[in-house]
Scaffold this active site. Structure first.
Site, PDB file in Angstrom:
ATOM      1  CB  ALA A   1      -0.929  -0.006   1.213  1.00 16.49           C
TER       2      ALA A   1
ATOM      3  CB  ALA B   1      12.588  -0.707   7.897  1.00 12.41           C
TER       4      ALA B   1
ATOM      5  CG  HIS C   1      -2.666 -14.078   3.389  1.00 10.29           C
ATOM      6  ND1 HIS C   1      -3.499 -15.070   2.871  1.00 10.29           N
ATOM      7  CD2 HIS C   1      -1.644 -13.945   2.506  1.00 10.29           C
ATOM      8  CE1 HIS C   1      -2.985 -15.514   1.735  1.00 10.29           C
ATOM      9  NE2 HIS C   1      -1.858 -14.841   1.492  1.00 10.29           N
TER      10      HIS C   1
END
Length: 534
Positions: free
Chosen positions: A14, A35, A473
């Site tokens: 996203a 990161a 998930h």
């Protein structure tokens, strides 16, 4: 870049979409913090390479769950993307959105106005360039390339025929008018056999934008929240601490494990938990880190009746030719996924949407290269993932310590709700029926996992506790809604904090009935429009 308007934390599925869409307006200065590093490794681009990437600590954060009390106290490996693109750079590339009912449920049960299926469909279409072309359900010309699996001789026809014999629907598009039943898999792979990750789709084509800056290997230490407004982001890079102040908004898109971690480190979360870690609460948000959901999966593995599965393609000389074919021409068995198809089915006729996904593969999940005269090929077999799409159990993410470098403490809490056993048992039994149906029946010799001995409810429960895994998930830990346990409102604004939104899979109030990457792309696309309209 000094004084950016927007700071996006996390260049995952996203986050890449949000940063790209916000920077389309040259007046917006956007900083994207990641990161991990850049997505340069060939494992991240060649489709079969994802199984190696998942094990590589240079490419993934090698998180572990806490001991799972209902899985014989096993810990579960939880690799997360440590590169630009996040999960979309290391996942299995299956592109599937979920059922219409999933999104209408968000709207109706969780007061998430604007998140029903008809509301989110335009964003699914906007994100993709589908092999089906422009139409009522699909888009053309979008950033993410979506194609069918193009591998041949992976026994799709046989599984399809067995599904028809059992009375299941069939479709050429599970994201179209008919979601339930059998369909060939769709994958985020381009026409040259390269993974179409969020990084490759949204960020790499736009790295030359003067108003977009990507900073990799930046470890977030905290958000600076003053007078109930998020003003800046502190991060460490190359041993130095930096601060970026956002003139407009900060968007947290670090995923279902790290978005709640960053909020907690910043003093936003359950007050008593924060005090126990020596962190002064700034905003008491009891839902931060709660509501963790994950798709449980059971392996169903059959020995093949002959030496004809995909393991033949993994003989080292054939594999070497396949790698060259992929690299030079984008063709061959390594240019696509090795998925024979997907069957979405209901374990009970009166439920609103499929609750089991069967994903078929003509080889074992741990298949490796083999060398004639030196090593034997692994046993030829068929492997099926029996995935429970809507688990009842809930876990949580908490801090291990107040040290930003420490991994979060993750309790999946699998099988804590007894109803999950029932659905998984039903899913195993339905999958067994398919493998006992011609023409698939002739391709198999015997069941290897969980094994034909497991027949009764209790025997299957023992196998489930021994073998259950996850599909990677995770969602739900910064859930959207309007209750006291909601972390963000339907505009994705963090409750009680101005200038701060969360936009990733953590905002899902319930997990979608599908692999979660496509829905995460949709969240990124919709979040960008919500931000622009403010």
């Amino acid at each position: 870049m000094e004084n950016p308007d927007y700071v996006v934390i996390g260049a995952g599925t996203a986050g890449c979409a949000i940063a790209a869409r916000l920077s389309e307006d040259s007046r917006n200065k956007v900083v994207l913090l990641e990161a991990g590093g850049y997505d340069n490794h060939p494992y991240l681009h060649m489709p079969p390479g994802f199984l190696q990437a998942l094990k590589n600590p240079d490419l993934t954060w090698q998180y572990l769950s806490e001991s799972e009390p209902n899985l014989n106290n096993r810990t579960i490996s939880l690799p997360r993307g440590k590169v630009l693109g996040g999960g979309s750079s290391i996942n299995g590339m299956i592109h599937i959105r979920g059922n219409r009912w999933d999104f209408d449920r968000w709207r109706d049960e969780f007061d998430a106005t604007g998140w029903g299926y008809d509301d989110v469909l335009p964003y699914f279409r906007k994100s993709e360039n589908s092999w089906l072309g422009q139409g009522p359900f699909h888009g053309a010309g979008g950033p993410v390339q979506v194609n069918r699996v193009v591998n041949k001789d992976i026994f799709t026809a046989e599984i399809h025929a067995a599904a028809i014999a059992l009375g299941y629907n069939t479709s050429n598009d599970y994201d179209g008018a008919l979601n339930e039943g059998f369909a060939e898999a769709q994958v985020a792979i381009d026409s040259r056999g390269r993974r179409s990750s969020s990084a490759r789709a949204y960020i790499r084509p736009n790295l030359n934008r003067p108003n977009l800056r990507v900073i990799d290997k930046a470890t977030i230490t905290r958000l600076v929240i003053e007078n109930r407004r998020a003003r800046a982001v502190e991060f460490v890079k190359d041993g130095q601490t930096f601060r970026h102040t956002a003139n407009a908004e900060i968007i947290l898109s670090a995923g279902a494990y790290n978005s709640p971690k960053i909020l907690l480190l910043s003093g936003a979360g359950p007050a008593e938990e924060l005090r126990a870690q020596g962190i002064t609460p700034i905003i008491d948000l009891p839902g931060v880190g709660k509501n963790l959901q994950e798709h449980p999966r059971m392996p169903l593995q059959y020995a093949a009746s002959g030496p004809f599965t995909f393991i033949n393609q993994l003989r080292w000389d054939r594999a070497a030719i396949s790698v060259l074919n992929w690299a030079l021409f984008g063709k061959g068995p390594f240019a696509s996924q090795v998925c024979s198809g997907i069957l979405l089915l209901k374990t009970q006729p009166d439920i609103p949407a499929p609750d089991i996904q069967l994903l078929f593969t003509p080889t074992r999940i741990d298949a490796n290269l083999w060398f004639p005269y030196f090593t034997k090929p692994q046993i030829h077999c068929f492997y099926t993932t029996v995935c429970q799409l809507r688990p009842y159990s809930r876990g949580e993410v908490t801090l291990r310590s107040a040290n930003p470098a420490a991994s979060p403490k993750i309790r999946l809490n699998l099988l804590s709700d007894a109803r999950d056993y029932t659905v998984l048992r039903d899913g195993i039994r339905l999958a067994r029926k398919l493998f006992a149906t011609e023409p698939q029946k002739s391709l198999v010799k015997e069941e290897m996992l969980p094994g034909a001995h497991a027949q009764t409810d209790e025997q299957l429960n023992v196998s489930i506790r021994d073998l259950l895994g996850i599909t990677h998930h995770p969602v739900g830990t910064c859930a959207m809604g309007q209750s006291n346990l909601s972390v963000v409102d339907p505009q994705l604004r963090v409750r009680g904090v101005e200038g701060l939104r969360v936009a990733d899979a953590s905002i899902m109030p319930t997990i979608v009935s599908a692999n979660t990457n496509a829905a995460s792309l949709m969240i990124g696309e919709k979040a960008a429009d919500l931000i622009k309209s403010t």
